[in-house]
Design an enzyme around this catalytic site. Structure first.
Site, mmCIF file in Angstrom:
data_model
loop_
_atom_site.group_PDB
_atom_site.id
_atom_site.type_symbol
_atom_site.label_atom_id
_atom_site.label_comp_id
_atom_site.label_asym_id
_atom_site.label_seq_id
_atom_site.Cartn_x
_atom_site.Cartn_y
_atom_site.Cartn_z
ATOM 1 N N HIS A 248 33.576 32.659 58.153
ATOM 2 C CA HIS A 248 33.255 31.301 57.697
ATOM 3 C C HIS A 248 33.669 31.186 56.236
ATOM 4 O O HIS A 248 32.924 30.640 55.419
ATOM 5 C CB HIS A 248 31.754 31.021 57.869
ATOM 6 C CG HIS A 248 31.320 30.817 59.288
ATOM 7 N ND1 HIS A 248 30.455 29.836 59.683
ATOM 8 C CD2 HIS A 248 31.661 31.465 60.425
ATOM 9 C CE1 HIS A 248 30.255 29.904 60.994
ATOM 10 N NE2 HIS A 248 30.974 30.893 61.463
ATOM 11 N N HIS B 212 37.111 36.747 62.665
ATOM 12 C CA HIS B 212 36.447 35.446 62.557
ATOM 13 C C HIS B 212 35.579 35.461 61.300
ATOM 14 O O HIS B 212 34.800 36.382 61.101
ATOM 15 C CB HIS B 212 35.580 35.197 63.797
ATOM 16 C CG HIS B 212 34.724 33.976 63.684
ATOM 17 N ND1 HIS B 212 35.222 32.745 63.340
ATOM 18 C CD2 HIS B 212 33.391 33.790 63.878
ATOM 19 C CE1 HIS B 212 34.241 31.856 63.326
ATOM 20 N NE2 HIS B 212 33.119 32.461 63.640
ATOM 21 N N SER C 118 28.520 41.072 68.596
ATOM 22 C CA SER C 118 28.619 39.777 67.930
ATOM 23 C C SER C 118 28.441 38.626 68.911
ATOM 24 O O SER C 118 28.922 38.681 70.041
ATOM 25 C CB SER C 118 29.998 39.665 67.273
ATOM 26 O OG SER C 118 30.263 38.324 66.932
ATOM 27 N N SER C 119 27.749 37.574 68.468
ATOM 28 C CA SER C 119 27.548 36.411 69.349
ATOM 29 C C SER C 119 28.865 35.737 69.698
ATOM 30 O O SER C 119 28.930 34.933 70.621
ATOM 31 C CB SER C 119 26.587 35.427 68.683
ATOM 32 O OG SER C 119 27.071 35.051 67.412
ATOM 33 N N HIS D 45 33.982 24.093 63.042
ATOM 34 C CA HIS D 45 33.476 25.453 63.056
ATOM 35 C C HIS D 45 34.067 26.267 61.888
ATOM 36 O O HIS D 45 33.622 26.103 60.751
ATOM 37 C CB HIS D 45 33.766 26.074 64.423
ATOM 38 C CG HIS D 45 33.147 27.401 64.655
ATOM 39 N ND1 HIS D 45 31.973 27.779 64.072
ATOM 40 C CD2 HIS D 45 33.542 28.454 65.436
ATOM 41 C CE1 HIS D 45 31.658 29.000 64.461
ATOM 42 N NE2 HIS D 45 32.595 29.439 65.285
ATOM 43 N N ASP E 164 55.732 31.591 53.706
ATOM 44 C CA ASP E 164 55.959 33.032 53.862
ATOM 45 C C ASP E 164 55.267 33.565 55.117
ATOM 46 O O ASP E 164 55.576 34.661 55.592
ATOM 47 C CB ASP E 164 55.422 33.801 52.640
ATOM 48 C CG ASP E 164 56.373 33.743 51.451
ATOM 49 O OD1 ASP E 164 57.579 33.480 51.661
ATOM 50 O OD2 ASP E 164 55.924 33.964 50.312
ATOM 51 N N GLY F 67 30.651 36.796 59.763
ATOM 52 C CA GLY F 67 32.027 37.144 60.084
ATOM 53 C C GLY F 67 32.040 38.369 60.974
ATOM 54 O O GLY F 67 31.048 39.093 61.067
ATOM 55 N N ASN F 68 33.168 38.578 61.644
ATOM 56 C CA ASN F 68 33.290 39.767 62.487
ATOM 57 C C ASN F 68 34.744 40.072 62.778
ATOM 58 O O ASN F 68 35.586 39.181 62.838
ATOM 59 C CB ASN F 68 32.505 39.607 63.798
ATOM 60 C CG ASN F 68 32.741 38.251 64.434
ATOM 61 O OD1 ASN F 68 33.822 37.982 64.938
ATOM 62 N ND2 ASN F 68 31.733 37.375 64.400
ATOM 63 N N SER G 102 25.870 42.234 66.401
ATOM 64 C CA SER G 102 25.447 40.919 65.926
ATOM 65 C C SER G 102 24.397 41.028 64.825
ATOM 66 O O SER G 102 23.415 41.767 64.961
ATOM 67 C CB SER G 102 24.870 40.128 67.101
ATOM 68 O OG SER G 102 24.496 38.844 66.680
ATOM 69 N N TYR H 264 61.994 41.298 53.036
ATOM 70 C CA TYR H 264 60.763 41.484 52.285
ATOM 71 C C TYR H 264 60.113 42.783 52.755
ATOM 72 O O TYR H 264 60.101 43.086 53.933
ATOM 73 C CB TYR H 264 59.811 40.318 52.509
ATOM 74 C CG TYR H 264 58.559 40.416 51.674
ATOM 75 C CD1 TYR H 264 58.512 39.902 50.390
ATOM 76 C CD2 TYR H 264 57.430 41.064 52.174
ATOM 77 C CE1 TYR H 264 57.371 40.007 49.605
ATOM 78 C CE2 TYR H 264 56.281 41.184 51.400
ATOM 79 C CZ TYR H 264 56.264 40.655 50.129
ATOM 80 O OH TYR H 264 55.125 40.762 49.354
#
Lengths: 232, 232, 232, 232
Positions: free
Chosen positions: A98, A96, A75-76, A172, A121, A29-30, A46, A230
């Site tokens: 996974h 990003h 990061s890639s 992905h 919401d 993740g990044n 990365s 809210y």
């Protein structure tokens, strides 16, 4: 001190939120954070484990993917971030991951249906799943094209990226964004939660209907409409 | 010191239990606690992260939804709480969450079937799912009408709110209550656990039968009957 | 100091393991530990939260369910424990929980099929599910009869309680036991893990076959046969 | 100090990672680390709880399964490790667990289909499931034969063990390996995550297609090809 100290700090802080929220395993993740005036963004290096990250290790990249500051390789997925910042001018941060449930939907090549108010919401539509890329795009400048795949998906479905700040790339994994890092990370966690609930909903009732329009509208406007009531 | 210090403290303590029990993500939940003599209740302010909550931030509201004390805007679900306190006079505390499994059942628009003694220890019936509201109710005073939707559901199904202290609002999420905050929060956690087990039961055996009447009666009376012998 | 100090301490320690292993919500579980010489067992008091338990609060009961020592009411399941201790003389400790996956199988009224070596390392048979009791038994001395329901299940299926130390009571929840508290708690955690894997196995392959006999035999004998070579 | 101190330390550290990563219950797993020059490996002793492990308790075994150093009995799976080290000369460490999702796939007797880039970042093929052994192999030198069962699976499917460092043994559980302990443990966690996502993918879309070839190739080469650009 770096001229980009602030976004490096924000970027570091936001990246460190991902394992705490259970959204990443290892380095999957990044988070990036943009400085719109300087036209650059800070992004995680990365493959560096979260426990070894420091503010100074964040890499500064411009919107054409040129490295501006930093000793480590970014990061890639950096080119995907760059393309989105370049074309979607109101984005301040991109995440990003996974994360398990959102990624499972991405692998299933399905939009995540809007089944309830937890979803409404945050969005008034099914969470979009971009189609897998053509072989040509994949063989070419892959991460750069991923950015266009995301934007094409929004164009085709007639979506506004300032309204729908979360999506999944088919085969992905999820991308989310927001005006700042806090919102982008928040969206990543909301997406994961909504993805899990939607899966369970279909398990419990394969014929569960999409949320009725009146409720979609009401819940979204509670949080986002001109008369939102809210929060503070 | 506030004249409502005690319910503010209880309300704060109970709200802080929700993340510990894994029932809320971010601010997706709220607890209120009533003072029946003063005819008011304390409720969580809207959209304030749990880590920033303090006792003093709790908002005091009367049973007609008027703010009596507090600088912050109360939870957006406040009117639902007010309606229930006004009409159901034996409720001392209400909990609303978007906990994962109970919410999935709500999105599935199904009552949660009574499959075992874990359920029967707390209720003798399927946990009711209120139908989604009519478009008119939604467009109107939505949160106020949600309270009536809940009460109408109990009326139609012939349920007693002092016996069945947990339910789900279709397309939305669970509400639970009790004589005090401890019991209302306890019920929220029990509901989530029962909801998860019921889903798994149907996955393992799609033809799993409802619990037989004799067992429903026996387990409920162990805990709640005149000759109850559970607890001290 | 109590004449039963040792089993009270063991009983306390073992009860405290249940929440750490994720096997109980609130007070939905209990462990007892027998002193075979004195013909009594220590058991958790009924409905006392785990964080308020102390060694001294453990209740001493004989095998006919008479309270021998202790100020608190013992677990509502005490008679089930007593019956098992009285008739199954080699049991040193009993654990009852409502752990999620094992309880879901119990609610499904199905034996847990033996699908792999994780299961075979502990049992050579499907984990038995006792049928729900007759209405007469339920209306009578319910917890006492639950003990007989468990023993009848073993009799009917031709099982040896020293070989198969884990089972589920239909519509209810799991019971496990062992020569001591450590083993009984261990079995409760193994059962929960095996129950989760068996559910997932059928989800992934609805036609997954039972483990072949040669593997069942081999894995069990590795741990339990006369030439066992697992452990020290 | 032992002549094998370094691999004993690495082996201890790696074993202690397994419970932290949620891959083992009790002692259901083991890591070994080889010293290729000395032709031995360090492995966890059998059945010793993780909290009682120390560096000195690691057992040193040669590639023919002879104990070289150590007072405790080595893991019951030792012969499987020995066979793999002997025949697959580039392996530096092996991990065996009964992690929940990977084990469920093993019990289902199915290869884990490649559904997305999380999988493709690590392997270009479905994660192989070795068929259950013949009864003859089981009755014979079981753990020794398990090593051959794994190697035969790779031979039959034409797989390269340096490319596909994770697999499942049918009816049993996963094995992973790598050039060192860090990589082998990493692979065990990746496999568990991929196994969970693959199960969810089929739940959400029973007709989910395998990942297209161009994406498989691209993602694998990002991390492993001659022009890899992932990591530092």
């Amino acid at each position: 001190m770096s001229a980009y100290q602030q976004i490096k700090q924000e970027c570091y802080d936001a990246n460190m939120e991902l394992p705490k929220l259970g959204l990443v395993l290892f380095t999957f993740g990044n988070v990036s954070v943009a400085d719109r005036e300087k036209k650059v963004f800070a992004i995680k290096p990365s493959g560096v484990p979260y426990e070894e990250l420091t503010v100074d290790k964040m890499v500064i990249v411009d919107f054409d993917s040129n490295i501006i500051e930093g000793d480590l390789r970014p990061s890639s997925d950096t080119k995907t971030h760059a393309v989105l910042y370049k074309h979607w001018e109101k984005i301040g941060s991109i995440v990003h991951t996974h994360s398990t449930y959102a990624t499972a939907w991405a692998q299933s090549l399905r939009d995540i249906p809007i089944f309830g108010t937890t979803h409404a919401d945050h969005n008034t539509v099914d969470i979009p799943c971009a189609a897998p890329m053509s072989d040509e795009m994949i063989k070419g400048n892959y991460e750069y094209e991923t950015g266009f795949q995301i934007m094409n998906c929004y164009k085709e479905k007639g979506l506004d990226y300032t309204e729908v700040e979360m999506m999944i790339v088919g085969n992905h994994a999820p991308f989310t964004w927001g005006k700042n890092a806090h919102k982008a990370v928040y969206n990543a966690a909301v997406l994961e939660s909504v993805a899990k609930m939607a899966w369970l909903t279909e398990q419990i009732n394969p014929n569960a209907p999409r949320l009725k329009d009146a409720l979609i509208k009401k819940h979204y406007e509670r949080k986002h409409g001109p008369d939102s009531y809210y929060g503070q």
